[in-house]
Design a protein around this motif. Sequence first.
Motif, mmCIF file in Angstrom:
data_model
loop_
_atom_site.group_PDB
_atom_site.id
_atom_site.type_symbol
_atom_site.label_atom_id
_atom_site.label_comp_id
_atom_site.label_asym_id
_atom_site.label_seq_id
_atom_site.Cartn_x
_atom_site.Cartn_y
_atom_site.Cartn_z
ATOM 1 N N SER A 255 85.656 -37.453 -28.174
ATOM 2 C CA SER A 255 86.284 -38.789 -28.113
ATOM 3 C C SER A 255 87.745 -39.209 -29.030
ATOM 4 O O SER A 255 88.014 -40.004 -29.831
ATOM 5 C CB SER A 255 85.812 -40.021 -29.043
ATOM 6 N N GLY B 293 83.450 -40.543 -24.656
ATOM 7 C CA GLY B 293 84.729 -39.437 -24.375
ATOM 8 C C GLY B 293 85.203 -38.082 -23.788
ATOM 9 O O GLY B 293 83.668 -38.385 -22.414
ATOM 10 N N ARG C 281 82.222 -44.516 -31.490
ATOM 11 C CA ARG C 281 83.043 -43.901 -32.489
ATOM 12 C C ARG C 281 83.878 -43.938 -33.873
ATOM 13 O O ARG C 281 83.582 -42.799 -35.046
ATOM 14 C CB ARG C 281 83.956 -42.812 -31.822
ATOM 15 N N GLY D 278 87.955 -42.636 -26.047
ATOM 16 C CA GLY D 278 86.467 -42.836 -26.260
ATOM 17 C C GLY D 278 86.385 -43.961 -26.159
ATOM 18 O O GLY D 278 87.392 -45.406 -26.625
#
Length: 193
Positions: free
Chosen positions: A128, A93, A136, A132
């Motif tokens: 993020s 990110g 995540r 990203g």
Amino acid sequence: VCSSDLGDLGTREEEGDEWCKCAQPAEGETGCGSLCDNRSRREECHREYCKARENCSNMAISSQTAAKVWLDQGRLVATEDLGPDRFLAQYTGEVITRLEMETRLKATYRPGQKLHVFPLGDEAVVDSTTRGSVARLAVHSCSPNTTVVTWMAEVEGHRQAVLAMYSLRDIREGEQLSYDYSPQLEVLKVSRP
């Protein structure tokens, strides 16, 4: 990790000795396994100094090893059966300061908005939320099957701290991936539910 002109936010002061002390592996075997000093410090070996060279198993991030995760109907899952302590994916990110994160929380993000942030050392945060890697998107669990940890790795020719997702136990192909969101909650200054 996407970074801007943040100085040394993505480095560690105590980088230490990055020379690989592992024995050269036998023909056809990999080196720098679980007993590797660099691995125990969460530092990838330097390709030019490592005795295992291309057979080093402690360069998953800098070698851009393919992620072992994918999105299946909105769920982040493992692409294959995996054992514990296996690299799954890099958590990427925008690298920002904690002060910038506080500013974003007040001025940019809406209350109740789903945020994806993770601390990177004492002064930096990987945000993020808008961009990203898929790492995540793992769900929260108090008994997770993965963890996101800081590693020192070579990225675009520079040693820097990065976030990497690793398995904590055996994971079956197609199993949904989870990690403990406590570090994210700490960044957001939210008490744990």
